[in-house]
Each structure stands twice: as structure tokens, then as C-alpha cells.
Design an enzyme around this catalytic site. Structure first.
Site, PDB file in Angstrom:
ATOM      1  CB  SER A 150      -0.962  -0.034   1.189  1.00  0.00           C
ATOM      2  OG  SER A 150      -1.950   0.958   1.104  1.00  0.00           O
ATOM      3  CG  ASP A 316      -6.311  -3.798  -3.752  1.00  0.00           C
ATOM      4  OD1 ASP A 316      -7.128  -2.900  -3.533  1.00  0.00           O
ATOM      5  OD2 ASP A 316      -5.084  -3.658  -3.564  1.00  0.00           O
ATOM      6  CG  HIS A 349      -5.675  -2.172  -0.147  1.00  0.00           C
ATOM      7  ND1 HIS A 349      -4.753  -2.141  -1.156  1.00  0.00           N
ATOM      8  CD2 HIS A 349      -5.159  -1.394   0.850  1.00  0.00           C
ATOM      9  CE1 HIS A 349      -3.731  -1.376  -0.808  1.00  0.00           C
ATOM     10  NE2 HIS A 349      -3.937  -0.920   0.407  1.00  0.00           N
TER      11      HIS A 349
END
Length: 369
Positions: A150, A316, A349
Site C-alpha cells: 500500500s 483489491d 486491499h
């Protein structure tokens, strides 16, 4: 320079020189909190830098001092684990602007008062610039690898591009080369929720006895939705009611998913600073590796010597596979060695933080080559 809201028992280091920032300002007396695992070898060539995500921290594989929970990647880092601390010296710093020991808006400025909004706006590259300065102070001149998921993946890419040759390997998970517009929009909703809270007080709430907890909780709720997949939400909650057999015809948490989000929001306020949330999400919104290259991502990677591994997850939708594939294509065009894979995982995610055995194998394999 300790945080006015949160403290950490982590080691910390104060940089000897002011840190220049992309916005034109600089920060003096910058303190960086960090955790290390394993031992730096005599050749000093076994160091791995792990960069944390938006609201993460340096407690990679050690208990969190506030929540008491295991480190956020405890399953991945340790003796015999994919990031093997019997082999590697692993460092995880708390990012610039955060609230877990590294200087941020809740830290004390030279006048002895919290910075608040006097803290300069920062970028992802500024965060990495602080990491590089920390490494220099620790005597680490090169990295076996830099790893992040991320926002951590953004930091890993930024280091590879802006400090070419420093990291032999770059592993970027569930990330992007430029913040997608939809994500900028979600982040702005969170920032506005915080700033609309009367207890935000223009960012000067530290000594008032009141904090914008309601606004920060709403920001966290909105963000948390983006970390999950529809499959996860449906399986875990569906349309099931919370502690009742019929709808209340009111505005309480009728549904389990509503109760879950309220809990996530309220618990978040106990471990994170609202102003830090503003600054870190603004840094993410600004992130765009192509900014100086007129949108040509391949040009960004020309001359980069690192080997890359890119990982995405099929559920995601915050940073979908198309974002990682774009980076892989650009690296190929620039002649950089890169491997890319999309992993199947039901969690959205957040998959890189959860139990996805295929990711364990990918990381162990990439580090063993």
C-alpha cells in the site's frame, strides 16, 4: 519532539542536520522512531527496509504499545519466516508526519508547543528521504531489499527511483505509481470529516482536552470500507442484524456491518492522531512518480538498477491489478528486471496483511534469489 498524544518505547534517533522537504521548507531536530530485527552482518549487506502503510507504524513484528496486539506483519518477519531474521537485518521506521514517535504535527516545535498545522505539508519522497537519513546514521549504506505494501509500496518505489542503486531488490505490494483520482476523492472525504468536527479547532486541539474523535472515526470508517472486498463484507456480515431480531426504525447500528464500522472508527481514535491522518493522506494524494516526466512512467525507471517484484490481489479495488500491471509494463519498457503476479485472495486491499500463503511464498522466493 515526542508526540503530544502518543508515546512509543521504540528506539529513536534525532537527525543531526535539518531535513529538506519537497515543499521548500526543512525540519530541524527531526526524531525518527524505528524497530529492528535480526543482526547487521559484518559486510553490512543484509539489511531490509520495510515501509509501513498509511496508519501503520514501526511495530512490524513486536507488540503494539497501545493496543497490545502483535506486530502488523508478525506472521511475515522473524526467524524462519519469509523475511527471515536469522538471515536479514530488518528495519521498520515510523514515517515522517506520524504519531508513534517520529516527528509529526503532534510533536513539540521549538517553542515548546505542538506543531499542529504549523507542521509543513510532506510528500512520500520526504518520508523516504527521512528513511535514507536514518539508514545513514545507522551505518547502512545499501539495502538487500526494500519492501512495502500500500503506502509502503509507494515508499519502496520512491526509494528505487530517487535513490537508484541503494536497494538491490524492490518488492511493492498492492500499490500504485500515482494516486488514482478516485482514491484522492476518498481521502478528501476523510479529511473533511476531521476538519468539520468542532473539536478539531483548526488543528490546535492538543492542549484543549478535546480532540476531533468523531471526525477521525468517520474518516477511518470510510477508509476501512476501501480496504475490504464485497466478498469479505458479504461473507462476514451480509445483511444480518446486530443484536436484534427486527429493524429498529431508527439510526442505531441495525446491521452487523454498521456496528463493525463504528467499532473500527472508535477504536482507531485511541491509537492515531487526527492531524497525522490529514498530513499522511495528503502526502499520498500528492504521490505521482511521473510528475517530472510528463506522465511517461517508463522514463521514471530508466537507469534504475534494482530488481523488482510487483504483487497485486484480484479482489483489491483500491489499488487494482491494473495499477501494478502499469508499473510492470513501464519497468519492462525501461529494461529493468521485473516479475509481476496477481494473487487470488478474498480479502480485498488488506490481503497483504492477512493469511495469504501464496504471498509468503512469493516474498520468500524473491528474497532467496
Amino acid at each position: 519532539m515526542a508526540s503530544a498524544l502518543f508515546t512509543s518505547a521504540s528506539p529513536w534517533l534525532e537527525l543531526p542536520d535539518p531535513l529538506p522537504l519537497d515543499g521548500g521548507q526543512s525540519l530541524a531536530n527531526l526524531r525518527i522512531a524505528y524497530e529492528t530485527y535480526g543482526t547487521l552482518n559484518a559486510a553490512r549487506d543484509n539489511a531490509i527496509l520495510v515501509c509501513h502503510a498509511t496508519t501503520g507504524d514501526q511495530h512490524l513484528a513486536s507488540p503494539h504499545p497501545i493496543t497490545g496486539k502483535p506486530g502488523w506483519w508478525d506472521k511475515m518477519v522473524g526467524p524462519g519466516k519469509p523475511i527471515d531474521t536469522d538471515r536479514f537485518y530488518v528495519l521498520c521506521p515510523n514515517v515522517l508526519g506520524s504519531c508513534m514517535g517520529t516527528t509529526g504535527p503532534g510533536s513539540l516545535a521549538s517553542d515548546g508547543k505542538p506543531y499542529g498545522l504549523r507542521f509543513p505539508v510532506i510528500t512520500i519522497r520526504d518520508m523516504v528521504r527521512a528513511h535514507v537519513a536514518l539508514l545513514a546514521q545507522l551505518g547502512v549504506e545499501s539495502l538487500y531489499a526494500v519492501i512495502g505494501g500500500s503506502m509502503g509500496g509507494m515508499q519502496a518505489l520512491s526509494l528505487a527511483v530517487n535513490w537508484p542503486g541503494m536497494a538491490q531488490r524492490v518488492l511493492a505490494i498492492a500499490c500504485t505509481a500515482a494516486m488514482p483520482v478516485q482514491n484522492i476523492a476518498f481521502q478528501e472525504v476523510g479529511r473533511q470529516a476531521i476538519m468539520a468536527d468542532p473539536d478539531w479547532q483548526g488543528g490546535n486541539y492538543y492542549d484543549s482536552g478535546r480532540a476531533p474523535d468523531a471526525g477521525l472515526a468517520v474518516a477511518r470508517m470510510a477508509a476501512h470500507i476501501t480496504y475490504l472486498s464485497e466478498e469479505t463484507l458479504s461473507e462476514k456480515f451480509g445483511r444480518r442484524l446486530q443484536d436484534r431480531s427486527a429493524k429498529s426504525f431508527g439510526f442505531g447500528a441495525d446491521f452487523q456491518v454498521e456496528s463493525y464500522l463504528r467499532y473500527q472508527g472508535s477504536s482507531f481514535t485511541g491509537r492515531f492522531d487526527a492531524n497525522s491522518y490529514l498530513y499522511i493522506t495528503r502526502a499520498m494524494s500528492y504521490f505521482d512518480l511521473t510528475e517530472a516526466h510528463e506522465g511517461r512512467l517508463a522514463d521514471v525507471f530508466r537507469g534504475v538498477t534494482s530488481r523488482f517484484c510487483l504483487v497485486s490481489f484480484d479482489t483489491d479495488w483500491l489499488y487494482p491489478t491494473s495499477e501494478s500491471r502499469r508499473i510492470a509494463h513501464a519497468l519492462n519498457a525501461a529494461g529493468a528486471p521485473v516479475s509481476f503476479m496477481e494473487l487470488a485472495a478474498p480479502f480485498g486491499h488488506d490481503s497483504f496483511l492477512l493469511d495469504v500463503p501464496a504471498l509468503d511464498r512469493v516474498i520468500a522466493g524473491f528474497l532467496s534469489r
